[in-house]
Motif scaffolding. Structure first.
Motif, mmCIF file in Angstrom:
data_model
loop_
_atom_site.group_PDB
_atom_site.id
_atom_site.type_symbol
_atom_site.label_atom_id
_atom_site.label_comp_id
_atom_site.label_asym_id
_atom_site.label_seq_id
_atom_site.Cartn_x
_atom_site.Cartn_y
_atom_site.Cartn_z
ATOM 1 N N TRP A 513 1.059 -1.028 0.156
ATOM 2 C CA TRP A 513 0.149 -0.047 -0.131
ATOM 3 C C TRP A 513 1.104 1.507 -0.259
ATOM 4 C CZ3 TRP A 513 -5.769 0.070 0.139
ATOM 5 C CH2 TRP A 513 -6.333 -1.656 0.175
ATOM 6 N N ILE A 514 0.360 2.472 -0.587
ATOM 7 C CA ILE A 514 1.302 3.484 -0.566
ATOM 8 C C ILE A 514 0.172 4.228 -0.011
ATOM 9 C CG2 ILE A 514 1.855 5.853 -1.877
ATOM 10 C CD1 ILE A 514 3.334 4.384 -4.042
ATOM 11 N N LEU A 515 0.311 5.138 1.022
ATOM 12 C CA LEU A 515 -0.072 5.326 2.110
ATOM 13 C C LEU A 515 -0.423 7.194 1.355
ATOM 14 C CD1 LEU A 515 -0.395 3.956 4.837
ATOM 15 C CD2 LEU A 515 -1.719 3.071 3.045
ATOM 16 N N ILE A 516 -0.684 8.046 1.347
ATOM 17 C CA ILE A 516 -1.155 9.538 1.493
ATOM 18 C C ILE A 516 -2.006 10.118 2.285
ATOM 19 C CG2 ILE A 516 -0.895 11.442 -0.286
ATOM 20 C CD1 ILE A 516 -1.020 9.053 -2.775
ATOM 21 N N GLU A 517 -1.676 10.855 3.386
ATOM 22 C CA GLU A 517 -2.482 11.531 3.463
ATOM 23 C C GLU A 517 -2.830 12.888 3.873
ATOM 24 O OE1 GLU A 517 -3.425 12.518 8.880
ATOM 25 O OE2 GLU A 517 -0.950 12.356 8.396
ATOM 26 N N VAL A 518 -3.682 13.830 3.614
ATOM 27 C CA VAL A 518 -3.943 14.703 2.834
ATOM 28 C C VAL A 518 -4.569 16.082 3.822
ATOM 29 C CG1 VAL A 518 -4.966 16.201 1.210
ATOM 30 C CG2 VAL A 518 -4.397 13.435 0.449
ATOM 31 N N THR A 519 -4.104 16.924 3.930
ATOM 32 C CA THR A 519 -3.812 18.192 5.382
ATOM 33 C C THR A 519 -4.815 19.701 4.220
ATOM 34 O OG1 THR A 519 -1.649 18.748 5.229
ATOM 35 C CG2 THR A 519 -2.417 17.296 7.252
ATOM 36 N N ILE A 520 -5.686 20.124 5.151
ATOM 37 C CA ILE A 520 -6.058 21.725 4.186
ATOM 38 C C ILE A 520 -5.713 22.807 4.941
ATOM 39 C CG2 ILE A 520 -7.557 20.135 3.229
ATOM 40 C CD1 ILE A 520 -9.801 21.148 5.306
ATOM 41 N N ASP A 521 -5.406 23.806 4.019
ATOM 42 C CA ASP A 521 -5.324 24.978 4.702
ATOM 43 C C ASP A 521 -6.600 25.497 5.432
ATOM 44 O OD1 ASP A 521 -6.174 25.887 2.279
ATOM 45 O OD2 ASP A 521 -4.911 27.909 2.699
ATOM 46 N N ASP A 522 -7.512 25.368 5.061
ATOM 47 C CA ASP A 522 -8.862 25.839 5.837
ATOM 48 C C ASP A 522 -9.653 24.971 5.937
ATOM 49 O OD1 ASP A 522 -11.310 27.480 5.738
ATOM 50 O OD2 ASP A 522 -11.327 28.403 3.885
ATOM 51 N N PRO A 523 -10.442 24.449 7.105
ATOM 52 C CA PRO A 523 -11.042 23.475 7.028
ATOM 53 C C PRO A 523 -12.636 23.394 6.729
ATOM 54 C CG PRO A 523 -9.862 23.089 8.666
ATOM 55 C CD PRO A 523 -9.654 24.975 8.034
ATOM 56 N N GLU A 524 -13.240 24.207 6.322
ATOM 57 C CA GLU A 524 -14.478 25.492 6.318
ATOM 58 C C GLU A 524 -14.940 25.320 4.503
ATOM 59 O OE1 GLU A 524 -14.978 28.656 8.099
ATOM 60 O OE2 GLU A 524 -15.025 27.543 10.173
ATOM 61 N N ALA A 525 -13.335 25.795 3.827
ATOM 62 C CA ALA A 525 -13.377 25.050 2.450
ATOM 63 C C ALA A 525 -14.299 24.530 1.621
ATOM 64 C CB ALA A 525 -12.364 26.153 1.645
ATOM 65 N N ASP A 526 -15.327 24.785 0.589
ATOM 66 C CA ASP A 526 -15.702 22.804 -0.563
ATOM 67 C C ASP A 526 -14.492 22.322 -0.952
ATOM 68 O OD1 ASP A 526 -18.113 24.251 0.186
ATOM 69 O OD2 ASP A 526 -18.269 25.301 -1.559
ATOM 70 N N ALA A 530 -9.707 24.179 -1.369
ATOM 71 C CA ALA A 530 -8.356 24.944 -0.086
ATOM 72 C C ALA A 530 -7.908 24.490 -1.017
ATOM 73 C CB ALA A 530 -9.562 23.859 0.541
ATOM 74 N N ALA A 531 -6.251 24.770 0.062
ATOM 75 C CA ALA A 531 -5.051 24.629 -0.203
ATOM 76 C C ALA A 531 -4.351 22.884 0.366
ATOM 77 C CB ALA A 531 -3.847 26.047 -0.222
ATOM 78 N N TYR A 532 -3.687 22.243 -0.355
ATOM 79 C CA TYR A 532 -3.236 20.825 0.449
ATOM 80 C C TYR A 532 -2.152 20.689 0.148
ATOM 81 C CZ TYR A 532 -8.318 20.483 -1.086
ATOM 82 O OH TYR A 532 -10.025 20.215 -0.907
ATOM 83 N N ALA A 533 -1.473 20.121 1.093
ATOM 84 C CA ALA A 533 -0.490 19.545 1.995
ATOM 85 C C ALA A 533 -0.303 17.696 1.845
ATOM 86 C CB ALA A 533 0.412 19.622 2.833
ATOM 87 N N CYS A 534 0.231 17.219 0.972
ATOM 88 C CA CYS A 534 0.298 15.585 1.296
ATOM 89 C C CYS A 534 1.487 15.149 2.080
ATOM 90 C CB CYS A 534 -0.202 15.256 -0.220
ATOM 91 S SG CYS A 534 -1.391 15.962 0.001
ATOM 92 N N SER A 535 1.427 13.981 2.659
ATOM 93 C CA SER A 535 2.726 13.155 3.161
ATOM 94 C C SER A 535 2.245 11.751 2.905
ATOM 95 C CB SER A 535 2.567 12.731 4.866
ATOM 96 O OG SER A 535 3.067 14.585 5.238
ATOM 97 N N ALA A 536 3.325 11.543 2.380
ATOM 98 C CA ALA A 536 3.061 10.016 1.897
ATOM 99 C C ALA A 536 4.286 8.909 2.332
ATOM 100 C CB ALA A 536 3.256 9.828 0.371
ATOM 101 N N TRP A 537 3.881 7.389 2.412
ATOM 102 C CA TRP A 537 4.351 6.671 2.688
ATOM 103 C C TRP A 537 4.577 4.863 2.024
ATOM 104 C CZ3 TRP A 537 0.992 9.268 5.376
ATOM 105 C CH2 TRP A 537 1.851 10.417 6.506
ATOM 106 N N LEU A 538 5.175 4.330 2.090
ATOM 107 C CA LEU A 538 5.074 3.136 1.347
ATOM 108 C C LEU A 538 4.549 1.560 2.080
ATOM 109 C CD1 LEU A 538 5.378 1.248 -1.075
ATOM 110 C CD2 LEU A 538 7.345 0.865 -1.149
ATOM 111 N N LEU A 539 4.226 1.194 2.243
ATOM 112 C CA LEU A 539 3.562 0.401 3.282
ATOM 113 C C LEU A 539 3.758 -1.097 2.766
ATOM 114 C CD1 LEU A 539 3.131 -0.038 6.504
ATOM 115 C CD2 LEU A 539 1.041 -0.110 6.006
ATOM 116 N N ASP A 540 4.950 -1.563 2.872
ATOM 117 C CA ASP A 540 5.856 -2.602 1.331
ATOM 118 C C ASP A 540 5.668 -3.553 3.220
ATOM 119 O OD1 ASP A 540 6.997 -5.291 1.042
ATOM 120 O OD2 ASP A 540 7.740 -3.931 -0.458
ATOM 121 N N PRO A 541 4.932 -5.007 2.988
ATOM 122 C CA PRO A 541 3.935 -6.165 3.863
ATOM 123 C C PRO A 541 6.302 -6.454 4.121
ATOM 124 C CG PRO A 541 3.334 -7.037 2.314
ATOM 125 C CD PRO A 541 3.757 -5.356 1.704
#
Length: 775
Positions: A513-526, A530-541
């Motif tokens: 699995w490649i996991l991508i966590e998305v965060t936002i600058d404005d939780p109230e935006a549709d 909004a503007a988005y930042a990401c962090s990613a991991w490779l989960l190799d068994p």
């Protein structure tokens, strides 16, 4: 006489005569008249008479290749043959065409081959059978080794060789070494990889260096074999049972015993031999073999002269050699001690004989040699038998270990390694033949190489199970011993072993699995605004989680598409195991269309991510803490159950617009594992958050697109697909638009309480000024 099925001593049912075919060769007349011989035609007629009259083999199933002498007979003796037999000339063209082309459609349980005529040993030590077109200047013939390979090849039998089950061969020809200027061998063009595992049993009239005795012309009688060996052979084949394939092991032993009595009486010096009988997967050798050494064998023998200087050491070497492999060492007439040449030629003509010979040298008494001399011996041995490097003991041990594994088809397992695939036999085979095929690929002596066979052993051991497995440990120990004897670098073996273990772990776990966590600058935006930042991991068994490089900062959703595509494309293109992508989205942005992120895939642009790999969405807020409520575990376990009733008891189908009713339904149905949201409500986010907070781990719904939502339900998924397979099923639906036109709008929310994403330190994003956003 009516044929009745019988069984031999091994319990094998006798072959039906109508499923038996025969090739009979009788060469009496040669283009060089000095080589003409009387007797082979009588031998052939006697063998054919046994097949037709005693065993009821149809005449049309027999092919005779003959060049008979007339002996001043008006009918040339051919009137004695049954009328339906196909008669062909016994020349090199006919033999080559017959073995390479005309037998490709043969359907038979048994193919008998009987050959009577001149034979000799050439300067390379090979047994050659002379053909009728041998001239005074050039002797034409076919090598016995080539003949055996051809009879075991795919060119004999329909369906790539599967049409013929067994081949029995009887050769009545001399094996002495007369002076011959030149021998033109008929090339049968059968490579090692073209040979099948068809059973083969080969009987020879004599041993190496001997002549096959023929009765004088005035003592030959019509209807009986003229040569001594066919006469004895037919005596025990024609036992009154009408069995076209009696127990040939017992027949050969009876013939051997008869010749022992004749030798003791001084009536002959001829010793029949059996070179190969592998119907049970084993090779056996009888008789005496004193092949004149070839140039390569003589080179190894010269190097061994100093190592084996006296009779006592050579005698001990001969005893240990025959204990390690089935090698028959011919001793000279005036001595009971074999020569060095006899030891080498005996070892070179049986499987794993040469490696066994070299391996036992250090254990012999009073034998000493330095490292340089040992290196020369190994180089000479590798040059002599490049397709074998296992000793007899190593081969037996490996076959036993492989046979003890609970793996249904080792060929399928070997196909996991692309370097093994070119060396796989084309037909299903057992462990012993697989080992032989991979060993024949050889090995290089450079330190960075890994022999094909050892790659296979590491692959099998890794697939065998846990590190505590007895068989896996046995294979590892076997591999280390062989690698040490072959002087392979320990770090090379260890590195490849570790790689095999990781690959096996990936196969067992199926998906990375490649996991991508998305965060936002404005939780109230549709969603998407909004503007988005990401962090990613490779989960190799196999290797565990690792952080992937992703640009820092906030970007628009369109720019995020491009950055995510650049991150994923290399992994999707080169992954050797299944891959899935999992997005962790904020509660207020669960409807981001992450499955529609465009990528370049296989040369095409703008291919949706969800049509290439499984894409699922999880709520990032759900895993803010480490506690896993019991309700999450219970609902997740429900996903693994198979519904046995028609109302799909593990699914809840509900309108997303009615939140109060949805909450009540989730409370009343703790057995529900999955929820399908329906309805025309434009905003699904509150319903999604409700389901996440209630502990529903899997959720499917139709995505809003341009303020409208496709209709229809997902009953075909509820009825036919277990929840654990939903990610892959959704990906296939998206990829196959002809199956369901609305599949591109299907999204899967997935939450597995047993697997949390890696907990890494992430800076908490705050609201940033609009002029700092990369829009």
């Amino acid at each position: 006489m009516t044929w009745l099925p019988r069984a031999d001593n091994a319990g094998n049912t006798a072959v039906h005569p109508t499923r038996t075919h025969a090739i009979v060769v009788a060469v009496e007349r040669y283009e060089d008249p000095k080589w003409n011989v009387s007797g082979p035609y009588s031998d052939a007629r006697a063998f054919i008479s046994w097949l037709v009259n005693a065993c009821q083999v149809p005449e049309k199933n027999i092919t005779l290749l003959s060049s008979a002498l007339s002996h001043d007979r008006a009918d040339d003796g051919r009137a004695a043959l049954p009328g339906g037999i196909d008669l062909l000339p016994a020349d090199s063209t006919t033999v080559s065409r017959l073995l390479q082309e005309e037998l490709t459609t043969l359907e038979a349980d048994l193919l008998w081959v009987f050959w009577s005529g001149h034979g000799l040993i050439d300067t390379n030590g090979e047994h050659v059978l002379l053909l009728a077109d041998s001239t005074p200047l050039t002797k034409r013939g076919v090598g016995v080794d080539s003949l055996q390979r051809a009879l075991q090849s795919k060119r004999v039998g329909s369906h790539q060789g599967a049409g013929v089950a067994k081949v029995a061969v009887a050769i009545n020809a001399c094996q002495n070494q007369p002076w011959i200027d030149h021998i033109a061998k008929t090339e049968l063009l059968v490579s090692h990889t073209y040979v099948t595992d068809r059973g083969l049993f080969v009987l020879h009239a004599c041993s190496t260096g001997q002549k096959a005795r023929v009765a004088p012309r005035d003592m030959q009688r019509d209807g009986t074999a003229a040569s001594l060996f066919p006469r004895m052979l037919l005596r025990y084949l024609d036992d009154g049972s009408a069995d076209v394939l009696p127990d040939l092991l017992q027949v050969s032993e009876s013939v051997d015993a008869e010749f022992v009595r004749l030798r003791q009486a001084g009536l002959t010096s001829q010793t029949p031999s059996t070179l190969r009988r592998n119907w049970s997967g084993k090779t056996a050798v009888t008789g005496t073999f004193a092949h004149p050494p070839t140039e390569r064998e003589q080179r190894l023998a010269d190097l061994l002269c100093d190592v084996l200087p006296n009779a006592r050491i050579r005698d001990a070497c001969a005893q240990r050699l025959t204990a390690g492999v089935t090698a028959v060492v011919r001793v000279s007439d005036d001595s009971e001690t074999p020569t060095v040449e006899q030891l080498v030629t005996a070892a070179a003509r049986v499987h794993h004989g040469v490696p066994t010979l070299l391996d036992l040298l250090p254990s012999l008494p009073e034998v000493c040699f330095d490292a340089e001399h040992l290196s020369e011996l190994r180089a000479a041995a590798e040059d002599l038998r490049p397709d074998e490097f296992l000793t007899g003991g190593e081969h037996v041990e490996l076959v036993v270990l492989l046979a003890s594994l609970d793996i249904e088809d080792l060929r399928i397992l070997a196909g996991y390694d692309r370097r093994l695939r070119p060396h796989l036999p084309s037909m299903p085979t057992d462990a012993a033949h697989l080992v032989r095929a991979f060993e024949a690929a050889g090995y290089r002596t450079d330190a960075a190489s890994m022999p094909i066979l050892l790659r296979f052993v590491a692959l099998v051991a890794a697939e065998a199970g846990s590190p505590t497995s007895t068989t896996a440990n046995g294979l590892r120990a076997w591999c280390d011993r062989v690698a040490g004897r072959l002087r392979l670098a320990p770090q090379t073996v260890s590195a490849h072993w570790s790689e095999a273990v990781l690959d096996a772990a990936r196969r067992r776990c199926e998906t990375a699995w490649i996991l991508i966590e998305v965060t936002i600058d404005d939780p109230e935006a549709d969603p998407g605004k909004a503007a988005y930042a990401c962090s990613a991991w490779l989960l190799d068994p196999a290797t565990g989680p690792q952080r992937l490089d992703y640009p820092s900062g906030y970007f628009t959703w369109r720019q995020t598409h491009q950055l995510v595509a650049e991150l994923l494309e290399p992994y999707i293109a080169v992954r050797s195991v299944d891959l899935a992508v999992e997005f962790f989205l904020p509660e207020s942005h669960l409807e981001l269309q992450v499955e529609r992120i465009p990528l370049r895939h296989r040369g095409a642009d703008n291919v949706h991510l969800g049509t290439i790999v499984p894409v699922v969405v999880r709520c990032a807020h759900r895993h803010a803490g480490r506690r896993i409520p019991q309700q999450w575990t219970a609902r997740w376990q429900e996903c693994g159950k198979v519904s046995t009733v028609s109302d799909e008891q593990h699914w809840l189908v509900h309108d997303a617009a009615d939140l109060f009713s949805l909450r009540d339904a989730l409370v009343d149905r703790p057995d529900v594992g999955c929820v399908e949201l329906i309805g025309g409500h434009l905003e699904f986010t509150p319903a999604l958050v409700c389901c996440v907070q209630s502990g529903v781990p899997v959720l499917t719904w139709h995505r809003r697109l341009d303020d409208r939502r496709p209709g229809g339900d997902l009953s075909h998924l509820r009825r036919s697909v277990p929840p654990s397979r939903l990610p892959e099923e959704v990906r296939q639906l998206r990829a196959d638009t002809s199956t369901w036109s609305e599949a591109h709008h299907l999204v899967l929310l997935w939450d597995d309480p047993q697997r949390l994403p890696p907990r890494l330190r992430l800076r908490t994003p705050g609201r940033i000024a609009s002029h700092d956003r990369h829009r």
